[in-house]
Design a protein around this motif. Structure first.
Motif, PDB file in Angstrom:
ATOM      1  N   LEU A 125       0.832  -1.203   0.000  1.00  0.00           N
ATOM      2  CA  LEU A 125       0.000   0.000   0.000  1.00  0.00           C
ATOM      3  C   LEU A 125       0.866   1.253   0.000  1.00  0.00           C
ATOM      4  O   LEU A 125       0.580   2.222  -0.720  1.00  0.00           O
ATOM      5  N   LEU A 126       1.933   1.255   0.769  1.00  0.00           N
ATOM      6  CA  LEU A 126       2.837   2.399   0.796  1.00  0.00           C
ATOM      7  C   LEU A 126       3.500   2.607  -0.557  1.00  0.00           C
ATOM      8  O   LEU A 126       3.671   3.739  -1.021  1.00  0.00           O
ATOM      9  N   ALA A 127       3.886   1.525  -1.214  1.00  0.00           N
ATOM     10  CA  ALA A 127       4.525   1.626  -2.529  1.00  0.00           C
ATOM     11  C   ALA A 127       3.559   2.218  -3.552  1.00  0.00           C
ATOM     12  O   ALA A 127       3.974   2.954  -4.450  1.00  0.00           O
ATOM     13  N   ASP A 128       2.279   1.942  -3.404  1.00  0.00           N
ATOM     14  CA  ASP A 128       1.287   2.432  -4.368  1.00  0.00           C
ATOM     15  C   ASP A 128       0.792   3.840  -4.051  1.00  0.00           C
ATOM     16  O   ASP A 128       0.586   4.643  -4.961  1.00  0.00           O
ATOM     17  N   GLY A 129       0.595   4.133  -2.755  1.00  0.00           N
ATOM     18  CA  GLY A 129      -0.077   5.387  -2.420  1.00  0.00           C
ATOM     19  C   GLY A 129       0.612   6.279  -1.411  1.00  0.00           C
ATOM     20  O   GLY A 129       0.124   7.376  -1.129  1.00  0.00           O
ATOM     21  N   GLY A 130       1.724   5.823  -0.846  1.00  0.00           N
ATOM     22  CA  GLY A 130       2.430   6.659   0.117  1.00  0.00           C
ATOM     23  C   GLY A 130       1.781   6.668   1.486  1.00  0.00           C
ATOM     24  O   GLY A 130       0.721   6.068   1.714  1.00  0.00           O
ATOM     25  N   LEU A 131       2.405   7.396   2.385  1.00  0.00           N
ATOM     26  CA  LEU A 131       1.968   7.414   3.779  1.00  0.00           C
ATOM     27  C   LEU A 131       0.619   8.101   3.952  1.00  0.00           C
ATOM     28  O   LEU A 131      -0.155   7.751   4.847  1.00  0.00           O
ATOM     29  N   GLN A 132       0.311   9.066   3.107  1.00  0.00           N
ATOM     30  CA  GLN A 132      -0.935   9.818   3.256  1.00  0.00           C
ATOM     31  C   GLN A 132      -2.169   8.930   3.082  1.00  0.00           C
ATOM     32  O   GLN A 132      -3.215   9.187   3.678  1.00  0.00           O
ATOM     33  N   ARG A 133      -2.049   7.890   2.277  1.00  0.00           N
ATOM     34  CA  ARG A 133      -3.190   7.003   2.022  1.00  0.00           C
ATOM     35  C   ARG A 133      -3.160   5.756   2.890  1.00  0.00           C
ATOM     36  O   ARG A 133      -4.003   4.869   2.743  1.00  0.00           O
ATOM     37  N   PHE A 134      -2.207   5.702   3.797  1.00  0.00           N
ATOM     38  CA  PHE A 134      -2.040   4.514   4.634  1.00  0.00           C
ATOM     39  C   PHE A 134      -3.059   4.518   5.770  1.00  0.00           C
ATOM     40  O   PHE A 134      -3.185   5.494   6.514  1.00  0.00           O
ATOM     41  N   SER A 135      -3.781   3.431   5.911  1.00  0.00           N
ATOM     42  CA  SER A 135      -4.725   3.268   7.024  1.00  0.00           C
ATOM     43  C   SER A 135      -4.919   1.783   7.268  1.00  0.00           C
ATOM     44  O   SER A 135      -4.660   0.951   6.386  1.00  0.00           O
ATOM     45  N   VAL A 136      -5.381   1.442   8.448  1.00  0.00           N
ATOM     46  CA  VAL A 136      -5.645   0.045   8.774  1.00  0.00           C
ATOM     47  C   VAL A 136      -6.727  -0.515   7.845  1.00  0.00           C
ATOM     48  O   VAL A 136      -6.628  -1.641   7.346  1.00  0.00           O
ATOM     49  N   ALA A 137      -7.758   0.286   7.598  1.00  0.00           N
ATOM     50  CA  ALA A 137      -8.847  -0.166   6.733  1.00  0.00           C
ATOM     51  C   ALA A 137      -8.358  -0.436   5.312  1.00  0.00           C
ATOM     52  O   ALA A 137      -8.751  -1.425   4.679  1.00  0.00           O
ATOM     53  N   THR A 186       9.587  -0.584  -2.112  1.00  0.00           N
ATOM     54  CA  THR A 186       8.704  -0.774  -0.955  1.00  0.00           C
ATOM     55  C   THR A 186       7.853   0.432  -0.585  1.00  0.00           C
ATOM     56  O   THR A 186       6.846   0.280   0.111  1.00  0.00           O
ATOM     57  N   GLY A 187       8.258   1.624  -1.003  1.00  0.00           N
ATOM     58  CA  GLY A 187       7.539   2.825  -0.599  1.00  0.00           C
ATOM     59  C   GLY A 187       7.837   3.263   0.824  1.00  0.00           C
ATOM     60  O   GLY A 187       7.282   4.255   1.305  1.00  0.00           O
ATOM     61  N   ALA A 188       8.702   2.546   1.514  1.00  0.00           N
ATOM     62  CA  ALA A 188       8.960   2.815   2.936  1.00  0.00           C
ATOM     63  C   ALA A 188      10.301   3.516   3.125  1.00  0.00           C
ATOM     64  O   ALA A 188      11.302   2.890   3.443  1.00  0.00           O
ATOM     65  N   GLY A 189      10.304   4.821   2.925  1.00  0.00           N
ATOM     66  CA  GLY A 189      11.510   5.604   3.140  1.00  0.00           C
ATOM     67  C   GLY A 189      11.583   6.144   4.552  1.00  0.00           C
ATOM     68  O   GLY A 189      10.880   5.683   5.456  1.00  0.00           O
ATOM     69  N   PHE A 190      12.433   7.146   4.730  1.00  0.00           N
ATOM     70  CA  PHE A 190      12.612   7.695   6.076  1.00  0.00           C
ATOM     71  C   PHE A 190      11.351   8.348   6.600  1.00  0.00           C
ATOM     72  O   PHE A 190      11.167   8.456   7.815  1.00  0.00           O
ATOM     73  N   GLN A 191      10.452   8.797   5.715  1.00  0.00           N
ATOM     74  CA  GLN A 191       9.204   9.391   6.186  1.00  0.00           C
ATOM     75  C   GLN A 191       8.333   8.350   6.869  1.00  0.00           C
ATOM     76  O   GLN A 191       7.457   8.703   7.672  1.00  0.00           O
ATOM     77  N   VAL A 192       8.572   7.074   6.582  1.00  0.00           N
ATOM     78  CA  VAL A 192       7.864   5.979   7.249  1.00  0.00           C
ATOM     79  C   VAL A 192       8.667   5.482   8.446  1.00  0.00           C
ATOM     80  O   VAL A 192       8.138   5.336   9.552  1.00  0.00           O
ATOM     81  N   ILE A 193       9.958   5.263   8.232  1.00  0.00           N
ATOM     82  CA  ILE A 193      10.805   4.714   9.293  1.00  0.00           C
ATOM     83  C   ILE A 193      10.874   5.647  10.492  1.00  0.00           C
ATOM     84  O   ILE A 193      10.816   5.210  11.647  1.00  0.00           O
ATOM     85  N   TYR A 194      10.986   6.948  10.213  1.00  0.00           N
ATOM     86  CA  TYR A 194      11.061   7.945  11.296  1.00  0.00           C
ATOM     87  C   TYR A 194       9.822   8.834  11.286  1.00  0.00           C
ATOM     88  O   TYR A 194       9.911  10.048  11.468  1.00  0.00           O
TER      89      TYR A 194
END
Length: 199
Positions: free
Chosen positions: A23-35, A103-111
């Motif tokens: 999901l992160l690879a496709d839409g980034g952190l802004q679109r990330f949600s549990v749902a 993966t879409g998981a850069g430092f904006q996700v890690i930190y």
């Protein structure tokens, strides 16, 4: 038959983390949600909450996995670059671009700022280990102090993250738009930064 039935209780947690990366690879952190993760995985909206009480807990697990995997990728890239300290640090930028493109998981996700006060020792251990790896690589280039090494890490991250963002935004010409091509550009830019005369 529900997709959810295909998962054992212990496997669903791993599957949720993997789906989070997709999901992160496709839409980034802004679109990330549990749902959104539940929908991608094809399970009920309630299923993730058996393992992750909220978004922060799921994002924390993703952050820990990303820090661990990025650290492994950086170490492998540095080792492949050979013994020269400048080349080893420059390889960090290329490894970062390739990892984030995948993966879409850069430092904006890690930190992620929302996790700063999140009490997760496993995540903190992985993020500290990643930063230690980066500081060690920067120190080896001849940094005269911890502060100088930290500034070099910051500059390396800024270059790598900048190229990653430009790649995601479609900035580069089509023939230079592959992750590998942009990773090579990021490596070259970091090499120039590391090898410039220091005042």
């Amino acid at each position: 038959m529900s997709t959810e039935r295909g998962y054992h209780h212990g496997d669903l947690r791993t599957a949720l983390v993997q789906a989070s990366f997709e999901l992160l690879a496709d839409g980034g952190l802004q679109r990330f949600s549990v749902a959104a993760v539940a929908r991608r995985l094809g399970v009920s909206s309630a299923a993730p909450y058996r393992h992750f009480p909220d978004r922060a807990h799921l994002l924390g697990a993703v952050s820990a996995a990303a820090a661990r995997d990025l650290g492994t990728a950086i170490t492998a890239a540095a080792d492949a670059a050979g013994p020269d300290p400048a080349e080893r640090l420059a390889a960090v930028a290329g490894a970062y671009v390739r990892y984030v493109a995948r993966t879409g998981a850069g430092f904006q996700v890690i930190y992620a700022a929302e996790l700063y006060d999140f009490p997760d020792d496993a995540r903190r251990e992985q993020t500290r280990a990643l930063m230690t790896t980066l500081i060690d690589l920067a120190t080896a280039t001849g940094s005269s102090s911890f502060q100088e090494a930290l500034q070099l890490v910051e500059a390396t991250i800024a270059v790598a993250h900048g190229y990653t963002s430009l790649l995601a935004d479609g900035f580069f010409a089509r023939k230079a738009h592959s992750a590998d091509a942009v990773a090579d550009r990021a490596t070259a830019a970091t090499r120039a930064l590391v090898t410039r005369p220091r005042r």
